[in-house]
Motif scaffolding. Structure first.
Motif, PDB file in Angstrom:
ATOM      1  N   GLY A  14     -57.969 -12.182 -86.178  1.00 30.84           N
ATOM      2  CA  GLY A  14     -57.252 -13.028 -85.476  1.00 30.84           C
ATOM      3  C   GLY A  14     -57.603 -13.790 -84.080  1.00 30.84           C
ATOM      4  O   GLY A  14     -56.960 -14.454 -83.663  1.00 30.84           O
ATOM      5  N   HIS A  15     -59.183 -13.111 -83.971  1.00 27.95           N
ATOM      6  CA  HIS A  15     -59.690 -13.918 -82.936  1.00 27.95           C
ATOM      7  C   HIS A  15     -60.421 -15.181 -83.082  1.00 27.95           C
ATOM      8  O   HIS A  15     -60.498 -15.314 -84.312  1.00 27.95           O
ATOM      9  CB  HIS A  15     -60.496 -12.911 -82.117  1.00 27.95           C
ATOM     10  N   THR A  16     -61.106 -15.735 -81.987  1.00 26.39           N
ATOM     11  CA  THR A  16     -62.096 -16.735 -82.426  1.00 26.39           C
ATOM     12  C   THR A  16     -63.562 -16.305 -81.770  1.00 26.39           C
ATOM     13  O   THR A  16     -63.548 -15.687 -80.890  1.00 26.39           O
ATOM     14  CB  THR A  16     -61.569 -18.006 -81.513  1.00 26.39           C
ATOM     15  N   GLN A  17     -64.372 -16.833 -82.574  1.00 26.88           N
ATOM     16  CA  GLN A  17     -65.951 -16.656 -82.419  1.00 26.88           C
ATOM     17  C   GLN A  17     -66.811 -17.464 -82.709  1.00 26.88           C
ATOM     18  O   GLN A  17     -66.593 -18.269 -84.092  1.00 26.88           O
ATOM     19  CB  GLN A  17     -66.199 -15.287 -82.714  1.00 26.88           C
ATOM     20  N   THR A  18     -67.594 -17.934 -81.861  1.00 24.67           N
ATOM     21  CA  THR A  18     -68.974 -18.979 -82.298  1.00 24.67           C
ATOM     22  C   THR A  18     -70.213 -18.227 -82.491  1.00 24.67           C
ATOM     23  O   THR A  18     -70.485 -17.466 -81.687  1.00 24.67           O
ATOM     24  CB  THR A  18     -68.895 -20.116 -81.234  1.00 24.67           C
ATOM     25  N   VAL A  19     -70.826 -18.550 -83.822  1.00 23.95           N
ATOM     26  CA  VAL A  19     -72.225 -17.772 -83.914  1.00 23.95           C
ATOM     27  C   VAL A  19     -72.959 -18.978 -84.307  1.00 23.95           C
ATOM     28  O   VAL A  19     -72.877 -20.083 -84.626  1.00 23.95           O
ATOM     29  CB  VAL A  19     -72.275 -16.759 -84.980  1.00 23.95           C
TER      30      VAL A  19
ATOM     31  N   SER B 203     -68.383  -1.300 -90.599  1.00 21.19           N
ATOM     32  CA  SER B 203     -67.789  -2.656 -90.303  1.00 21.19           C
ATOM     33  C   SER B 203     -67.741  -2.712 -88.664  1.00 21.19           C
ATOM     34  O   SER B 203     -68.029  -1.768 -87.664  1.00 21.19           O
ATOM     35  CB  SER B 203     -66.379  -2.652 -90.649  1.00 21.19           C
ATOM     36  N   LEU B 204     -67.552  -4.083 -88.279  1.00 17.74           N
ATOM     37  CA  LEU B 204     -67.430  -4.486 -87.069  1.00 17.74           C
ATOM     38  C   LEU B 204     -66.426  -5.617 -86.901  1.00 17.74           C
ATOM     39  O   LEU B 204     -66.217  -6.535 -87.604  1.00 17.74           O
ATOM     40  CB  LEU B 204     -68.786  -5.495 -86.486  1.00 17.74           C
ATOM     41  N   THR B 205     -65.357  -5.304 -86.041  1.00 18.48           N
ATOM     42  CA  THR B 205     -64.066  -6.019 -85.761  1.00 18.48           C
ATOM     43  C   THR B 205     -64.194  -6.681 -84.419  1.00 18.48           C
ATOM     44  O   THR B 205     -64.437  -5.915 -83.333  1.00 18.48           O
ATOM     45  CB  THR B 205     -63.104  -5.133 -85.423  1.00 18.48           C
ATOM     46  N   LEU B 206     -63.985  -7.802 -84.402  1.00 18.80           N
ATOM     47  CA  LEU B 206     -63.678  -8.652 -83.041  1.00 18.80           C
ATOM     48  C   LEU B 206     -62.323  -8.015 -82.379  1.00 18.80           C
ATOM     49  O   LEU B 206     -61.303  -8.070 -82.866  1.00 18.80           O
ATOM     50  CB  LEU B 206     -63.552 -10.218 -83.154  1.00 18.80           C
ATOM     51  N   GLY B 207     -62.490  -7.450 -80.836  1.00 16.91           N
ATOM     52  CA  GLY B 207     -61.335  -6.967 -80.302  1.00 16.91           C
ATOM     53  C   GLY B 207     -60.842  -7.799 -79.232  1.00 16.91           C
ATOM     54  O   GLY B 207     -59.984  -7.741 -78.608  1.00 16.91           O
ATOM     55  N   ALA B 208     -61.593  -9.243 -79.162  1.00 17.36           N
ATOM     56  CA  ALA B 208     -61.392 -10.300 -78.109  1.00 17.36           C
ATOM     57  C   ALA B 208     -62.158 -11.725 -78.385  1.00 17.36           C
ATOM     58  O   ALA B 208     -63.126 -11.417 -79.397  1.00 17.36           O
ATOM     59  CB  ALA B 208     -61.786  -9.943 -76.731  1.00 17.36           C
ATOM     60  N   ASP B 209     -61.424 -12.517 -78.187  1.00 18.05           N
ATOM     61  CA  ASP B 209     -61.970 -13.745 -78.232  1.00 18.05           C
ATOM     62  C   ASP B 209     -63.387 -13.700 -77.878  1.00 18.05           C
ATOM     63  O   ASP B 209     -63.792 -13.394 -76.667  1.00 18.05           O
ATOM     64  CB  ASP B 209     -61.300 -14.929 -77.853  1.00 18.05           C
ATOM     65  N   GLY B 210     -64.505 -14.319 -78.562  1.00 14.99           N
ATOM     66  CA  GLY B 210     -65.800 -14.460 -77.721  1.00 14.99           C
ATOM     67  C   GLY B 210     -66.440 -13.144 -77.614  1.00 14.99           C
ATOM     68  O   GLY B 210     -67.345 -13.151 -76.799  1.00 14.99           O
ATOM     69  N   ALA B 211     -66.107 -11.832 -78.390  1.00 13.66           N
ATOM     70  CA  ALA B 211     -66.621 -10.768 -77.935  1.00 13.66           C
ATOM     71  C   ALA B 211     -68.352 -10.496 -78.316  1.00 13.66           C
ATOM     72  O   ALA B 211     -68.927  -9.672 -77.956  1.00 13.66           O
ATOM     73  CB  ALA B 211     -66.012  -9.612 -78.386  1.00 13.66           C
ATOM     74  N   LEU B 212     -68.573 -11.709 -79.326  1.00 20.40           N
ATOM     75  CA  LEU B 212     -70.194 -11.486 -79.683  1.00 20.40           C
ATOM     76  C   LEU B 212     -70.852 -12.185 -78.768  1.00 20.40           C
ATOM     77  O   LEU B 212     -72.095 -12.694 -79.088  1.00 20.40           O
ATOM     78  CB  LEU B 212     -70.113 -12.064 -81.164  1.00 20.40           C
ATOM     79  N   GLY B 213     -70.370 -12.908 -77.657  1.00 18.73           N
ATOM     80  CA  GLY B 213     -71.055 -13.295 -76.665  1.00 18.73           C
ATOM     81  C   GLY B 213     -71.673 -14.853 -77.154  1.00 18.73           C
ATOM     82  O   GLY B 213     -70.986 -15.527 -77.747  1.00 18.73           O
ATOM     83  N   ASN B 214     -72.885 -14.974 -76.824  1.00 20.51           N
ATOM     84  CA  ASN B 214     -73.449 -16.352 -77.589  1.00 20.51           C
ATOM     85  C   ASN B 214     -74.597 -15.895 -78.446  1.00 20.51           C
ATOM     86  O   ASN B 214     -75.630 -16.342 -78.450  1.00 20.51           O
ATOM     87  CB  ASN B 214     -73.948 -16.986 -76.205  1.00 20.51           C
ATOM     88  N   THR B 215     -74.108 -14.931 -79.344  1.00 21.94           N
ATOM     89  CA  THR B 215     -75.180 -14.577 -80.355  1.00 21.94           C
ATOM     90  C   THR B 215     -75.619 -15.657 -81.296  1.00 21.94           C
ATOM     91  O   THR B 215     -75.072 -16.576 -81.594  1.00 21.94           O
ATOM     92  CB  THR B 215     -74.151 -13.555 -81.342  1.00 21.94           C
TER      93      THR B 215
END
Length: 290
Positions: free
Chosen positions: A251-256, A224-236
């Motif tokens: 509980g974080h936010t991410q755009t992919v 598994s992969l867990t977001l530990g901060a908003d936007g931690a996947l960068g601009n993937t």
């Protein structure tokens, strides 16, 4: 001469001494005093009986952080004392280190050890520039470039280099595979940038740096992969959650750029937000769980 039969004193003035070949064993029990303009070079695992520095200089030929067996080091059977300087001809990092275990600041490698270090002893170092190392695949065609910080410190009866992973730069056209070691750390807090992709290939990993800026794919092929901060996947460009794997929004936010695969996107009780920019890049097999 044989050092086992002679444990006398050697005093160096305006001298260059390299502890190599026959000199390595000759000086094993010798008491060495190095004055200013005396330079002692250590080119492997070398030993001295005792060492006093009177503004003398020690030079270590090659240090590979994470590979003590392949590095220059000095073992002093009795006492280390005095004031001098320490320099390194080459400092690099082993590409066998698990990057998940390398960014907490708790890694160190002993360079000088002694039975005792006299109070007031000072071995200064000018400091390290950021150390870079290639990681994954081959040095000629690596998956990533890594940047490290390092510090020279005394720790009880030894001097050591403490080092830490600061940044991972993913290389164009490559995919860096990361997996959690058995009993190892789960969090990657180092900055991740670059144009390549990253594959989380085992364990339950947390990506926690909100400054990440990489643009390649994010692949979860195992665990598994867990977001530990908003936007931690960068601009993937895409998040690929493969079969039997899980992406925890936590509980974080991410755009992919796109959402692919037949794994699970888990919002759980903490909720959060996952935005997909390209609707036609979303897999119909991905399971969304609340």
């Amino acid at each position: 001469s044989n050092s086992a039969a002679w444990a006398g004193n050697v005093e160096l003035n305006n001298t260059l001494l390299t502890l190599s070949e026959n000199a390595e064993t000759f000086f094993d029990t010798v008491s060495l005093l190095a004055h200013s303009n005396a330079v002692v070079t250590i080119d492997s695992h070398d030993k001295l009986g005792s060492l006093e520095l009177d503004s003398g200089r020690l030079v270590f030929d090659e240090v590979i952080l994470g590979d003590a067996d392949g590095s220059s080091s000095l073992e002093i059977a009795r006492q280390l004392s005095g004031t001098g300087t320490v320099d390194f001809d080459s400092v690099s990092v082993s590409n066998s280190l698990n990057l998940l275990d390398a960014d907490d600041g708790d890694l160190s490698q002993t360079i000088i050890s002694a039975s005792s270090i006299q109070t007031g002893t000072s071995l200064s170092n000018a400091g390290f520039e950021d150390i870079s190392a290639w990681y994954g695949n081959t040095e000629q065609d690596p998956d990533a470039k890594t940047l490290w910080t390092a510090n020279w410190v005394q720790n009880n009866n030894q001097f050591e280099i403490q080092y830490r992973l600061g940044q991972v730069i993913l290389q164009e056209g490559h995919t860096l595979a990361l997996s959690q070691a058995v009993g190892g750390d789960t969090t990657l807090s180092a900055l991740v940038s670059g144009t390549g992709s990253i594959n989380f290939a085992g364990g339950d990993v947390i990506l926690s740096n909100a400054g990440n800026s990489y643009v390649g794919k994010t692949i979860i092929s195992e665990g598994s992969l867990t977001l530990g901060a908003d936007g931690a996947l960068g601009n993937t460009s895409a998040l690929e959650v493969q079969t039997d794997t899980t992406f925890n929004v936590n509980g974080h936010t991410q755009t992919v750029g796109g959402l692919l695969g037949e794994g699970t996107v888990n919002f759980g009780n903490l909720g959060g937000s996952l935005s997909v920019e390209q609707v036609n890049a979303q897999s119909t097999g991905t399971e969304i769980k609340n």
